[in-house]
Write a protein that holds these residues in place. Sequence first.
Motif, PDB file in Angstrom:
ATOM      1  N   PRO A   1       0.851  -1.190   0.000  1.00 46.16           N
ATOM      2  CA  PRO A   1       0.000   0.000   0.000  1.00 46.16           C
ATOM      3  C   PRO A   1       0.891   1.246   0.000  1.00 46.16           C
ATOM      4  O   PRO A   1       1.843   1.341   0.756  1.00 46.16           O
ATOM      5  CB  PRO A   1      -0.774  -0.109   1.324  1.00 46.16           C
ATOM      6  N   GLY A   2       0.610   2.177  -0.909  1.00 41.84           N
ATOM      7  CA  GLY A   2       1.398   3.400  -0.979  1.00 41.84           C
ATOM      8  C   GLY A   2       2.628   3.287  -1.863  1.00 41.84           C
ATOM      9  O   GLY A   2       3.280   4.284  -2.144  1.00 41.84           O
ATOM     10  N   ASN A   3       2.995   2.073  -2.291  1.00 42.31           N
ATOM     11  CA  ASN A   3       4.147   1.912  -3.188  1.00 42.31           C
ATOM     12  C   ASN A   3       3.923   0.711  -4.097  1.00 42.31           C
ATOM     13  O   ASN A   3       4.502  -0.355  -3.892  1.00 42.31           O
ATOM     14  CB  ASN A   3       5.441   1.763  -2.379  1.00 42.31           C
ATOM     15  N   PRO A   4       3.063   0.869  -5.140  1.00 39.12           N
ATOM     16  CA  PRO A   4       2.693  -0.280  -5.979  1.00 39.12           C
ATOM     17  C   PRO A   4       3.839  -0.807  -6.851  1.00 39.12           C
ATOM     18  O   PRO A   4       3.681  -1.830  -7.501  1.00 39.12           O
ATOM     19  CB  PRO A   4       1.559   0.285  -6.846  1.00 39.12           C
ATOM     20  N   GLU A   5       4.993  -0.141  -6.821  1.00 39.81           N
ATOM     21  CA  GLU A   5       6.165  -0.655  -7.545  1.00 39.81           C
ATOM     22  C   GLU A   5       6.709  -1.932  -6.902  1.00 39.81           C
ATOM     23  O   GLU A   5       7.392  -2.712  -7.550  1.00 39.81           O
ATOM     24  CB  GLU A   5       7.295   0.396  -7.506  1.00 39.81           C
TER      25      GLU A   5
END
Lengths: 187, 304
Positions: free
Chosen positions: B207-211
């Motif tokens: 969550p917050g960093n889909p990379e």
Amino acid sequence: MYNCSDLKKGLKLMVDGEPHVIVAFDFTKPGKGQALYKCKLRNMITGSLFDRTYRSGESFEPASLEDRDMQYLYQDESGYVFMDQKSYEQVHLSEETLGDDKYFLIDNMDVKVLMFGERAIGITLPNFVNLKVTQTDPWVKGDTAAGNNKPATVETGYTLQVPSFVEEGDLIQIDTRTGAYNTRVKE
Amino acid sequence: MAEPNWRLAGKRDRLMERARILHRIRAFFMDRDFLEVETPHRVPGNAPEAYIAPVPSGDWFLHTSPELSMKRLLAADYPRLFQICRCWRAAERGNRHLPEFTMLEWYRAQAAYQILMDECEALFCALAPQGRIRRQGRDIDLGPPWERLSVAEAFTRYTDTTARQALAENRFDELIACEIEPRLGWDKPCFLTDYPAELAALARKKPGNPEVAERFELYIAGLELANAFSELTAPEEQRARFAREEAQRLQAGQAPYPVPEKFLAELAHMPPAAGIALGVDRLVMLLTDAATIDEVVAFTPEEL
């Protein structure tokens, strides 16, 4: 041509135009990633060692080497001397080139000498050799565990782990590909 | 045969230790209220993964991991599960790989991957109560908390490139295996965390960093021991990821798989969960300071 699944210790292949032998090999695969084939290669001409990692899909050219049937004669200051029994031609191999193979040579043994053109660059030993144990600790009475082992030295100076029931003077069979004890041999 | 099989007999101490370790693992999970389950080893298909090749068994396959079956149990409201079973992966053979090996998998509902890190620490405390192990002449402190190192940081620290760049150049796995892995987990065990999202077919994105995906691997003394993640629970995204992995498998010349429809249908009911797979043979290697996986199993394929 070889591919990655053919790679194993002892395989000889051409790398950058020169014959190389794989002296150490490991398959590895990180987590969910690609298979990697880690090789330690020895240049069979210069003797230099280096590491290389291959990935599946790569292919390799077999080393263009010729095997010649020869007999091991003796060791002198020039190195280890082998003779072609048809032409009586003699070739010399250095201790460095032979590596651990030197421990498995017995006088008058038939071996295959590897030729790269006119140059002798190594030997192929029979898979098994029989050597006499010259030193090992005595068998301790009451030691019945079949898996116990101890170091032993054989007539060529080579040291290896053997089962505890092996005694000095025993003839043992050694696998030259792994250097490991195989079995006792009746004379 | 004139002599007993000396090499086999010589494995006695390690095989006895292996049996004790299996007992302790079971006790650990039962004390924590996990249900031990057995799921079929022979299945119509596995989760398609680009670099994991299954062994065919008639028209079906031997499982490469019990993952899909265990998640179906999670979806049917079994909140804490563990299994110790054999798994098969074709053409995997090396000093740390066997084509038939033993896996420990455990799953927890209502949990994310951080909890599994804590649980790994607790499991090792139970398996090595003295709090340290010795490997290749070096002492490794098992006292929690263990190091948490992101994949991005590991590339910065140990390579001359970034994880993104390595992935683009198809060098990611090689750098992990040759440059990073051998250096991890020598002072304390190390969790390598937050893998690029495309390298985690069944994991939830962070969550917050889909990379990156909420996935970690556990390394101790340069040995990769476990792979874990927060589970993806979205059936349509899971279906799309399976299709991508399957396309890669087919491109590599592997036999096609049926889509695991029953798993995808039931995935909609799976609660948020986290799961981990830990290689038991490697665990025994580590706890008995064995140099190769061959030393901790009675028979290798070559000896059969």
